[in-house]
Design a protein around this motif. Structure first.
Motif, PDB file in Angstrom:
ATOM      1  N   UNK A 485       0.837  -1.188   0.000  1.00  0.00           N
ATOM      2  CA  UNK A 485       0.000   0.000   0.000  1.00  0.00           C
ATOM      3  C   UNK A 485       0.874   1.241   0.000  1.00  0.00           C
ATOM      4  N   UNK A 486       0.603   2.170  -0.908  1.00  0.00           N
ATOM      5  CA  UNK A 486       1.417   3.376  -1.050  1.00  0.00           C
ATOM      6  C   UNK A 486       0.498   4.593  -0.969  1.00  0.00           C
ATOM      7  N   UNK A 487       0.739   5.410   0.053  1.00  0.00           N
ATOM      8  CA  UNK A 487      -0.103   6.596   0.225  1.00  0.00           C
ATOM      9  C   UNK A 487       0.103   7.588  -0.890  1.00  0.00           C
ATOM     10  N   UNK A 488       1.292   7.596  -1.505  1.00  0.00           N
ATOM     11  CA  UNK A 488       1.575   8.561  -2.554  1.00  0.00           C
ATOM     12  C   UNK A 488       1.045   8.111  -3.922  1.00  0.00           C
ATOM     13  N   UNK A 489       0.318   7.030  -4.003  1.00  0.00           N
ATOM     14  CA  UNK A 489      -0.233   6.574  -5.280  1.00  0.00           C
ATOM     15  C   UNK A 489      -1.316   7.534  -5.757  1.00  0.00           C
ATOM     16  N   UNK A 490      -1.467   7.580  -7.093  1.00  0.00           N
ATOM     17  CA  UNK A 490      -2.500   8.448  -7.669  1.00  0.00           C
ATOM     18  C   UNK A 490      -3.902   7.947  -7.369  1.00  0.00           C
ATOM     19  N   UNK A 491      -4.046   6.712  -6.939  1.00  0.00           N
ATOM     20  CA  UNK A 491      -5.362   6.166  -6.604  1.00  0.00           C
ATOM     21  C   UNK A 491      -5.809   6.537  -5.198  1.00  0.00           C
ATOM     22  N   UNK A 492      -4.916   7.142  -4.443  1.00  0.00           N
ATOM     23  CA  UNK A 492      -5.243   7.547  -3.073  1.00  0.00           C
ATOM     24  C   UNK A 492      -5.637   9.021  -3.087  1.00  0.00           C
ATOM     25  N   UNK A 493      -6.843   9.313  -2.614  1.00  0.00           N
ATOM     26  CA  UNK A 493      -7.349  10.678  -2.559  1.00  0.00           C
ATOM     27  C   UNK A 493      -7.521  11.086  -1.102  1.00  0.00           C
ATOM     28  N   UNK A 494      -6.798  12.151  -0.713  1.00  0.00           N
ATOM     29  CA  UNK A 494      -6.861  12.662   0.667  1.00  0.00           C
ATOM     30  C   UNK A 494      -6.529  11.569   1.675  1.00  0.00           C
ATOM     31  N   UNK A 495      -5.476  10.799   1.340  1.00  0.00           N
ATOM     32  CA  UNK A 495      -4.953   9.729   2.209  1.00  0.00           C
ATOM     33  C   UNK A 495      -5.907   8.551   2.345  1.00  0.00           C
ATOM     34  N   UNK A 496      -6.971   8.483   1.507  1.00  0.00           N
ATOM     35  CA  UNK A 496      -7.955   7.408   1.610  1.00  0.00           C
ATOM     36  C   UNK A 496      -7.975   6.642   0.287  1.00  0.00           C
ATOM     37  N   UNK A 497      -7.928   5.304   0.431  1.00  0.00           N
ATOM     38  CA  UNK A 497      -8.055   4.412  -0.721  1.00  0.00           C
ATOM     39  C   UNK A 497      -9.379   3.663  -0.600  1.00  0.00           C
ATOM     40  N   UNK A 498     -10.186   3.686  -1.685  1.00  0.00           N
ATOM     41  CA  UNK A 498     -11.506   3.071  -1.664  1.00  0.00           C
ATOM     42  C   UNK A 498     -11.552   1.872  -2.602  1.00  0.00           C
ATOM     43  N   UNK A 499     -12.217   0.826  -2.116  1.00  0.00           N
ATOM     44  CA  UNK A 499     -12.469  -0.375  -2.913  1.00  0.00           C
ATOM     45  C   UNK A 499     -13.885  -0.846  -2.617  1.00  0.00           C
ATOM     46  N   UNK A 500     -14.558  -1.405  -3.620  1.00  0.00           N
ATOM     47  CA  UNK A 500     -15.940  -1.868  -3.454  1.00  0.00           C
ATOM     48  C   UNK A 500     -15.991  -3.378  -3.655  1.00  0.00           C
ATOM     49  N   UNK A 501     -16.903  -4.015  -2.874  1.00  0.00           N
ATOM     50  CA  UNK A 501     -17.042  -5.468  -2.902  1.00  0.00           C
ATOM     51  C   UNK A 501     -18.517  -5.810  -3.046  1.00  0.00           C
ATOM     52  N   UNK A 502     -18.777  -7.017  -3.543  1.00  0.00           N
ATOM     53  CA  UNK A 502     -20.121  -7.481  -3.825  1.00  0.00           C
ATOM     54  C   UNK A 502     -20.420  -8.710  -2.991  1.00  0.00           C
ATOM     55  N   UNK A 503     -21.604  -8.691  -2.324  1.00  0.00           N
ATOM     56  CA  UNK A 503     -22.076  -9.833  -1.538  1.00  0.00           C
ATOM     57  C   UNK A 503     -23.312 -10.401  -2.217  1.00  0.00           C
ATOM     58  N   UNK A 504     -23.313 -11.697  -2.577  1.00  0.00           N
ATOM     59  CA  UNK A 504     -24.404 -12.334  -3.316  1.00  0.00           C
ATOM     60  C   UNK A 504     -24.909 -13.504  -2.491  1.00  0.00           C
ATOM     61  N   UNK A 505     -26.266 -13.542  -2.267  1.00  0.00           N
ATOM     62  CA  UNK A 505     -26.820 -14.664  -1.507  1.00  0.00           C
ATOM     63  C   UNK A 505     -27.198 -15.801  -2.456  1.00  0.00           C
ATOM     64  N   UNK A 506     -27.700 -16.874  -1.887  1.00  0.00           N
ATOM     65  CA  UNK A 506     -28.037 -18.073  -2.657  1.00  0.00           C
ATOM     66  C   UNK A 506     -29.546 -18.199  -2.856  1.00  0.00           C
ATOM     67  N   UNK A 507     -30.280 -17.104  -2.713  1.00  0.00           N
ATOM     68  CA  UNK A 507     -31.719 -17.158  -2.874  1.00  0.00           C
ATOM     69  C   UNK A 507     -32.123 -17.314  -4.332  1.00  0.00           C
ATOM     70  N   UNK A 508     -33.443 -17.383  -4.547  1.00  0.00           N
ATOM     71  CA  UNK A 508     -33.984 -17.516  -5.892  1.00  0.00           C
ATOM     72  C   UNK A 508     -35.002 -16.396  -6.127  1.00  0.00           C
ATOM     73  N   UNK A 509     -34.715 -15.457  -6.971  1.00  0.00           N
ATOM     74  CA  UNK A 509     -33.423 -15.299  -7.664  1.00  0.00           C
ATOM     75  C   UNK A 509     -32.374 -14.736  -6.707  1.00  0.00           C
ATOM     76  N   UNK A 510     -31.104 -14.888  -7.062  1.00  0.00           N
ATOM     77  CA  UNK A 510     -30.053 -14.370  -6.163  1.00  0.00           C
ATOM     78  C   UNK A 510     -30.143 -12.844  -6.033  1.00  0.00           C
ATOM     79  N   UNK A 511     -29.827 -12.361  -4.859  1.00  0.00           N
ATOM     80  CA  UNK A 511     -29.800 -10.921  -4.588  1.00  0.00           C
ATOM     81  C   UNK A 511     -28.406 -10.536  -4.139  1.00  0.00           C
ATOM     82  N   UNK A 512     -28.051  -9.328  -4.417  1.00  0.00           N
ATOM     83  CA  UNK A 512     -26.689  -8.879  -4.117  1.00  0.00           C
ATOM     84  C   UNK A 512     -26.722  -7.520  -3.460  1.00  0.00           C
ATOM     85  N   UNK A 513     -25.591  -7.190  -2.828  1.00  0.00           N
ATOM     86  CA  UNK A 513     -25.414  -5.895  -2.187  1.00  0.00           C
ATOM     87  C   UNK A 513     -23.978  -5.448  -2.399  1.00  0.00           C
ATOM     88  N   UNK A 514     -23.766  -4.164  -2.419  1.00  0.00           N
ATOM     89  CA  UNK A 514     -22.451  -3.577  -2.638  1.00  0.00           C
ATOM     90  C   UNK A 514     -21.982  -2.890  -1.369  1.00  0.00           C
TER      91      UNK A 514
END
Length: 835
Positions: A485-514
Motif C-alpha cells: 500500500x502506497x499513500x503517494x499513489x494516484x489512486x489515493x485521494x486525501x490519504x484514503x483508498x476506496x475499494x468496493x465489494x459485492x455480496x451475493x446470496x443463494x436465494x432464488x433469484x439471487x440478490x446482491x449488495x455492494x
C-alpha cells in the motif's frame, strides 16, 4: 271682428277661424262617435302649452300650444287695446291610414283673398325638407293634404309653417306654425331581446328565490296600451315535481321559484316558454311573441360520498415503493368532476409508520392506496387500515355524513428474497502505508435479512479495486493485501483508498449488495525530497548580497516527514564548496550563490546539492541544479551575447556564426542588384515599333466572347529561328525568310545576314521586318498586323501590291506553296490557262 265658421264634412269636421285682419284658419278634424269635438276658447290661451289629460282619447292633440300671429293693428297713431290670440291646437293624424290619398288635413285662408290674389305655401320637414312631399298645399284654395300613410315609429310629429303672399311674393300675413302629431296604432309586436335566455337556481332553493329576468321591447308608444307589454309563462318542461315550479312577474319579467323540491339529481334543467303581449296583456286585441327560458338547477353538496364496500384488501411486496396496492371505489350523486363530487381519502388508523398514502384517481374518483415507505415482511406481515372519504366541498347545511364513508383496508405483505446488506457501509479502517503483501486488513461481511426463510449462503467478490492491492475471501469476506500500500499513489485521494465489494446470496433469484471499504493510510517517511528548481541563472559581476538563486525541495510525504529541509554542498568535488555557497532562508528555502571574489566565465555549471527531510530517520537526496552564469545588463537580465556564451559556445564559434551571417546578407544584396539591373536593361531595349505608334496600351475590346478553334491554335514555331539554315542557303538567291520561305523569282536585293545568336526573338522579328520593308516584291508577311486598332497612325503596310498589274508580268504562282489558307488567293492571281 273675429268670426268662427264650422263646416262639417265627411269624413272630417271642418273648423274655420276668421281674424279681424282679413285672415282666417280652417281645420278638418277626424270625428268619431266615441270622441267629442275639442273646444278652443280664449281662456285656454292663458297657458303656453296644451296638456292632454284624458287618457284613451286618440283625437286630442299632444300638450303643445300653437300661437297664431296677432293682427297687424291699425296703422293710425294712438294706443289701441290688442286682443288675445287664439290658441291653435295641433293636427292629429293616425298612422297607417289607408287613404284615399291625398287626404285633406286643414284649410288656411286669408280674408284679403277677396281683394287680391293670395298664394299659400308650407315649409318645414315633410314639405320642402326631408322627408319631402309628405304634405302639400293647394296654393290657391289653401287646403293642406297628407300624401301618403304615416309611420309613427319612423317619425312621430311634424312642424310646418304656413305662408300667405301676393302675386308679387310679398307677405300679406304672418306665418302660422302648424304641429302635426302622428297617432299611434298597435302595429308592432313585442320583440324579445334574446330568443333564448339562460338562468340558474340552486337545488333545494326555497320558494320565492329569484331565478332570472326576461324582457321584450315594443316599438309602439309605451305611454299607451299599444306599447304596454305583459308577460306570462305558457309551458314548463318537465312537469316534475309539479307543472308550475316557476312564475313570472307580468310587468317586470322577473322569474322566481314558487314551489319547493328543486333537485338536480332528479331534474337538472327546466325549459319555459314565456309569452309577451302588448295592449296590457289583452289576448283578444294585443299582439304577442314568445321566447325560451332555460333554467339550470345547479348542484350543491347534498349527497355525501358512499364507499361501495365496507372492506377492501390488497397485497404489497416488501421493500417496494410507489405501488398501488388497493383501489377503493366510491359513489356520489352530485355533479361529476366538481368539488361536490371529487373525493378525498384519509387513513385515520392502522399505519403508525406512514408506510401508505391515499391518492384520488381524477377520472374514476377511486381511492388508490399507495406504498410510500418500504415495508418489511420480517417486521409486519399485514396492515389493517381504516380509511374515511369526504368531498372537497363541505356538505350542504342540514346534510349528515353517511355511515358508508368509512371502510377497512387489509394489506398483506409478500415475502421476497431480500439482498444481503453490510451493517457498516462504507467501512473505514486505518493502516500505515507500506503494508506488505499478504497482510490481513479486516473482515468485510454482509448480513442476510431473510430470517424467516431457509438459511442462505453469502458469497463475496471484488467489484472495484483501482490499484489491485486487495483480495477478499469468497466465503468469509476477509480482505488481504496482494501488493504494498502506497499513500503517494494516484489512486489515493486525501490519504484514503476506496475499494468496493459485492455480496451475493443463494436465494432464488439471487440478490446482491455492494459494500465500500475505505482504507485511511498513515504516512511514513518513504520518499526523499527533490530539489526545486533544477535550472537557474546568475550574473557574473553583481552584488553578491543580492545575487543568488532561491532553492527549495518537494517531498511526496507529509508532515512530519517533509520539511523543514536541510540543504548542503557535497565535499566532492572540492571546487563545489570553493566556488559556491548555500545560506538558509527559512525551514523550506535556501539561497545558492557564488562565493565572494569568485568570478566564473560565462557558461552552464552543474552544482550538486544534498537535500534532507525531517523524517525519523531522515532521508537525503543528491540533486544537481544547472546554473547559467552570464553577463547581465543594468536590470539584471542576461544579455544576448551573454546568453549565447552561457549556452556553451566559445568566442571563435560566435565569430564564425557572425561571419556566416554577413556573407549571407551580402549574397542576398548582390542578387537583388543583379535583378534590378536586368530589369532596367529590358526596359531600355528598343521596341519593335516607334514609341509614338505603340498600341499596346490602346487595345479596345468589343464584347469579345472568345475565339474559335483556329484562333486558339497558335503556331509558335513561326516566331522561332531554326537551328539550321541549310535549307535557306541551298535555295536560289533572292529575298530569304527564315520562318517559311515562299518560292519567288530572284530579287536584285542581297540576302540578309544571318544572326549569330538566334535566341533573341526581338532582334529576329526586327530583322525580318526590315527585310520585308526593303523588298517591294514580297508580300507583307512579316509586317506587324494590328486589328481593331482605332488609335492614331497604323503600322500596316499598303496592300496595293496585291492589285493586278496592267503589264501582266507579275508572277503569283508561289502562292500555291503557302498552304491552304492562301489557296483562294492563288486561284485568283496564280498562273494557268483559263478554259
Amino acid at each position: 271682428m273675429h268670426s268662427t265658421h264650422i263646416h262639417i264634412n265627411v269624413p272630417c269636421v271642418l273648423l274655420m277661424i276668421h281674424f279681424g285682419n282679413h285672415a282666417y284658419l280652417q281645420y278638418c278634424f277626424q270625428f268619431s262617435p266615441a270622441n267629442n269635438f275639442p273646444s278652443v276658447t280664449e281662456e285656454e290661451a292663458k297657458v303656453p302649452e296644451m296638456k292632454e289629460k284624458k287618457k284613451g282619447e286618440e283625437l286630442r292633440a299632444p300638450p303643445t300650444v300653437i300661437m297664431f300671429p296677432g293682427s297687424r293693428g291699425h296703422r293710425s297713431g294712438g294706443l289701441h287695446r290688442q286682443k288675445r290670440d287664439w290658441v291653435i291646437p295641433p293636427v292629429n293624424v293616425p298612422e297607417n291610414s289607408r287613404g284615399p290619398f291625398p287626404q285633406m288635413l286643414v284649410s288656411i285662408r286669408s280674408d284679403q283673398d277677396r281683394d287680391i290674389s293670395i298664394r299659400y305655401s308650407i315649409t318645414g320637414m315633410g314639405a320642402d325638407q326631408p322627408p319631402n312631399e309628405v304634405f302639400n298645399i293647394d296654393p290657391v284654395a289653401g287646403k293642406m293634404y297628407v300624401t301618403k300613410p304615416l309611420d309613427r315609429e319612423m317619425r312621430s310629429s311634424y312642424h310646418l309653417r304656413a305662408h300667405a303672399v301676393d302675386m308679387n311674393g310679398n307677405q300679406v300675413e304672418n306665418p302660422i306654425d302648424l304641429y302635426i302629431y302622428v297617432i299611434d296604432m298597435n302595429d308592432n309586436r313585442p320583440e324579445f331581446r334574446n330568443q333564448v335566455y339562460n338562468g340558474s337556481v340552486d337545488e333545494g332553493s326555497k320558494p320565492g328565490t329569484y331565478v332570472m329576468h326576461v324582457s321584450a321591447f315594443d316599438a309602439d308608444d309605451n305611454t299607451t296600451a299599444n306599447g304596454m307589454v305583459r308577460y306570462r309563462i305558457l309551458s314548463q318542461m318537465p312537469h316534475n315535481p309539479i307543472p308550475n315550479m316557476f312564475t313570472i312577474n307580468s310587468e317586470t319579467g322577473d322569474i322566481v321559484s314558487v314551489a319547493a323540491g328543486l333537485d338536480r339529481e332528479t331534474v337538472s334543467q327546466y325549459t319555459l316558454i314565456v309569452q309577451a303581449t302588448d295592449m296590457e296583456g289583452n289576448l283578444n286585441f294585443g299582439l304577442s311573441n314568445t321566447a325560451t327560458a332555460l333554467i339550470t338547477v345547479t348542484d350543491i353538496n347534498d349527497n355525501p360520498p358512499r364507499l361501495t364496500n365496507r372492506t377492501f384488501s390488497g397485497e404489497v411486496p416488501e421493500n417496494r415503493v410507489g405501488l398501488v396496492v388497493a383501489n377503493l371505489t366510491v359513489k356520489d350523486a352530485d355533479q361529476p368532476h366538481s368539488p361536490n363530487w371529487n373525493a378525498v381519502y384519509r387513513i385515520i388508523s392502522g399505519d403508525p409508520s406512514n408506510h401508505f398514502s391515499m391518492r384520488t384517481d381524477p377520472v374514476s374518483n377511486d381511492g388508490m392506496v399507495t406504498v410510500v415507505k418500504p415495508v418489511d415482511y420480517e417486521m409486519n406481515r399485514a396492515f389493517m387500515l381504516t380509511v374515511v372519504v369526504s368531498n372537497q366541498a363541505h356538505l350542504a347545511s342540514g346534510i349528515q355524513s353517511s355511515l358508508q364513508s368509512t371502510a377497512g383496508v387489509t394489506i398483506s405483505v409478500q415475502d421476497i428474497n431480500e439482498p444481503p446488506y453490510f451493517p457498516t457501509n462504507p467501512k473505514s479502517i486505518r493502516f500505515e502505508e507500506g503494508v506488505p503483501a499478504g497482510t490481513s486488513l479486516t473482515t468485510f461481511s454482509a448480513t442476510d435479512p431473510d430470517r424467516l426463510q431457509m438459511q442462505q449462503i453469502i458469497r463475496y467478490t471484488k467489484l472495484n479495486d483501482p490499484a489491485l492491492w486487495l483480495s477478499i475471501n469468497r466465503t468469509s469476506g476477509q480482505i488481504v493485501t496482494i501488493a504494498t500500500l502506497d499513500r503517494e499513489s494516484t489512486y489515493v485521494k486525501n490519504n484514503v483508498y476506496e475499494a468496493t465489494f459485492l455480496a451475493i446470496d443463494s436465494g432464488s433469484p439471487p440478490a446482491s449488495a455492494t459494500g465500500t471499504l475505505q482504507i485511511y493510510l498513515n504516512d511514513i517517511n518513504d520518499n526523499p525530497p527533490a530539489l526545486v528548481p533544477r535550472e537557474a541563472q546568475l550574473c557574473e559581476r553583481v552584488n553578491r548580497n543580492t545575487n543568488g538563486v532561491n532553492i527549495t525541495a518537494a517531498d511526496a510525504d507529509t508532515d512530519p516527514n517533509a520539511g523543514p529541509f536541510v540543504f548542503e554542498l557535497p565535499n566532492y568535488p572540492p571546487s563545489i564548496r570553493r566556488n559556491w555557497t548555500i545560506s538558509r532562508i527559512s525551514g523550506d528555502y535556501a539561497r545558492l550563490g557564488l562565493r565572494y571574489q569568485v568570478y566564473l566565465e560565462s557558461g552552464v555549471y552543474e552544482v550538486p546539492i544534498v537535500v534532507s527531510d525531517s523524517g525519523n530517520p531522515p532521508l537525503s537526496n543528491r540533486s544537481v541544479i544547472k546554473v547559467k552564469v552570464c553577463p547581465c545588463d543594468r536590470n539584471g537580465d542576461c544579455t544576448t551575447l551573454g546568453a549565447v556564451a552561457a549556452a556553451g559556445l566559445g568566442t571563435g564559434a560566435i565569430i564564425s556564426i557572425l561571419v556566416c551571417i554577413i556573407i549571407l546578407l551580402c549574397m542576398v544584396l548582390l542578387f537583388v542588384v543583379w535583378m534590378k539591373r536586368r530589369e532596367r536593361e529590358r526596359q531600355t531595349k528598343q521596341l519593335l515599333i516607334d514609341p509614338e505608334d505603340d498600341v499596346r496600351d490602346n487595345i479596345l475590346k468589343y464584347d469579345e466572347e472568345g475565339g474559335g478553334e483556329e484562333d486558339q491554335d497558335y503556331d509558335l514555331s513561326q516566331l522561332q529561328q531554326p537551328d539550321s539554315l541549310e535549307h535557306i542557303i541551298s535555295k536560289p538567291p533572292g529575298v530569304r525568310r527564315v520562318d517559311e520561305r515562299p518560292i519567288v523569282p530572284e530579287s536584285q536585293y542581297p540576302i540578309r545576314h544571318v544572326l549569330p545568336h538566334p535566341g533573341d526573338i526581338g532582334d529576329f522579328i526586327h530583322e525580318g521586318l526590315r527585310a520585308a520593308d526593303n523588298d517591294p516584291t514580297a508580300p507583307p508577311y512579316d509586317s506587324l498586323l494590328v486589328f481593331d486598332y482605332e488609335g492614331s497612325g497604323s503600322t500596316a503596310g499598303s496592300v496595293s501590291s496585291l492589285n493586278s498589274s496592267s503589264s501582266g508580268d507579275q508572277d503569283y504562282d508561289y502562292l500555291n506553296d503557302w498552304g491552304p489558307r492562301f489557296k483562294k488567293l492563288a486561284d485568283m492571281y496564280g498562273g494557268g490557262d483559263e478554259d
